[in-house]
Design an enzyme around this catalytic site. Sequence first.
Site: not given
Length: 476
Positions: A21, A244, A169-170, A246, A380, A278
């Site tokens: 989207i 890796e 994997k994105p 927050g 966060e 981040c």
Amino acid sequence: MLMRIGGREVGAGAGGWLDVINPATGEVLDHVPAGGREDVDAAVAAAEQAQEGWAHLTPRGRGKVLFHGAEAIRAVHKDLARTLTQEQGKPLAEAVDEVRGCANVLEFYASVSGCLAGDFIRLGAPGDGVVVREPVGVCGAIIPWNMPVILFGWKAGPALLAGNALVLKPSSTTPLTALAIAGILEKAGLPPGVLNVVTGTGDSAGRAIVAHPGIRKVSFTGSSATAPGVREAAAPFLKEVTLELGGSDPMIVWKDASLAAAVEGAVRGRFYNAGQVCNAVKRIYVHEEIAARFTEELRARVGSLRVGNGLSPSVDMGPLQNPGQLERIEAQVNGLRDRSEGRILIGGSRLAGPEHDRGFFYAPTLVTDVDPGAAVLNEEVFGPVLPIVPVPDLDTAIREANRSRYGLGASVWTRDLGVARAVFDRVGAGVIWVNRHLTVPPELPFGGVKESGIGREVGMQAVSRWTRTKSLFLGW
Ligand code: NAD
């Protein structure tokens, strides 16, 4: 777009397709396969086949491929940036920055390819010792949606230079640029199977990567909430995991700081990528002598930010990346309001109107009179919301900066070297900036302490983390 496994494009299996989207318009941009276990199996098999040959190239041979890859990315950076803006939401100028940053990272690793070294140790009478570094083998890389292109480079650059093959994997909401770049790298000479991209959700493709026995290391970038599950799922296989995660970076603005530079630093540090970074500035501690002036100048500057579709050249800040993210930010600010934990100086709501109605837009928000126990100082906040807290002295600033479960980065804005040194020495974080925030050049290792993660990305240290040592004893 299709997945990329063993150099071939692969469509959807039983999992079907996922919509991608555009967060600025709410429109479906494309579809990608909702990959699962079988796809990860196929990707691992392709990676196993390709890895040995890749590792047998000389490091400079691998570096040359990365160099050609960087050049090929630069050649099409405008197209990639447009895709990035469309799938992720960030303004085009930031997308161009990020794509170029990815090329720079690959080029950095190409440039150090001739310098991968081991150790030679004289052991005295019994003999000599040699320590070499070997690739881990087939590795998994899982990345989030906020910076999908630069994080691709952060994983692929050092992992591939070290001689590994990857199953990457994105995020399911930003898969298009990763797929495009994998194709570009193959055309630039990366052998098929060395870098495989499996698309899909964390629950299916992500879990399958973490639990695959053929994957010996997983490098995960994502939230501190997801990370323990990733570590636990990898534990039965005793595979290495780097995390890796927050952050809630403090920015300390000292009384002698250049106010103009600090205001610009805060705007860029917090509102770049709509605050979804981040290591964004997530809390400001400003010396009380300059707090009123700093806050007023920052309010004026934040009030001038133009928020809209990132494809429009006049836009400073795009939408949040997905509806869940918009709801989370809205809940965090509403919670602050309901609990009277601070005063909204500017912003504090979704944006409405013809330009914003169909996308996931939230107004740039400043919060003052913040309660020390306010959730926005402790959780966060992954969006455009910035609390400002005046402090009377350096000890208080440092104590408050350290009062966080996170420890990714921190900055201090001052001309006083003693103040800068105290912050560097006493604030718990993986990186400290002086008169700067956010910038991460590929030369400097990046990563956090406390719940911000385990491990380091970029720098030469990252190459070490994608290798293991092998020792040789020479008994003459
Ligand atoms: P997330 O943890 O929800 O997802 C990150 C990735 O993990 C996605 O690809 C997702 O599909 C996958 N995933 C989710 N559950 C999984 C599971 N059980 N097993 C395997 N994979 C799984 O994070 P997000 O919301 O996409 O990203 C935002 C977070 O990432 C923020 O907290 C941000 O601070 C952090 N981040 C950290 C860094 C860093 O370098 N420290 C960089 C960028 C973002």
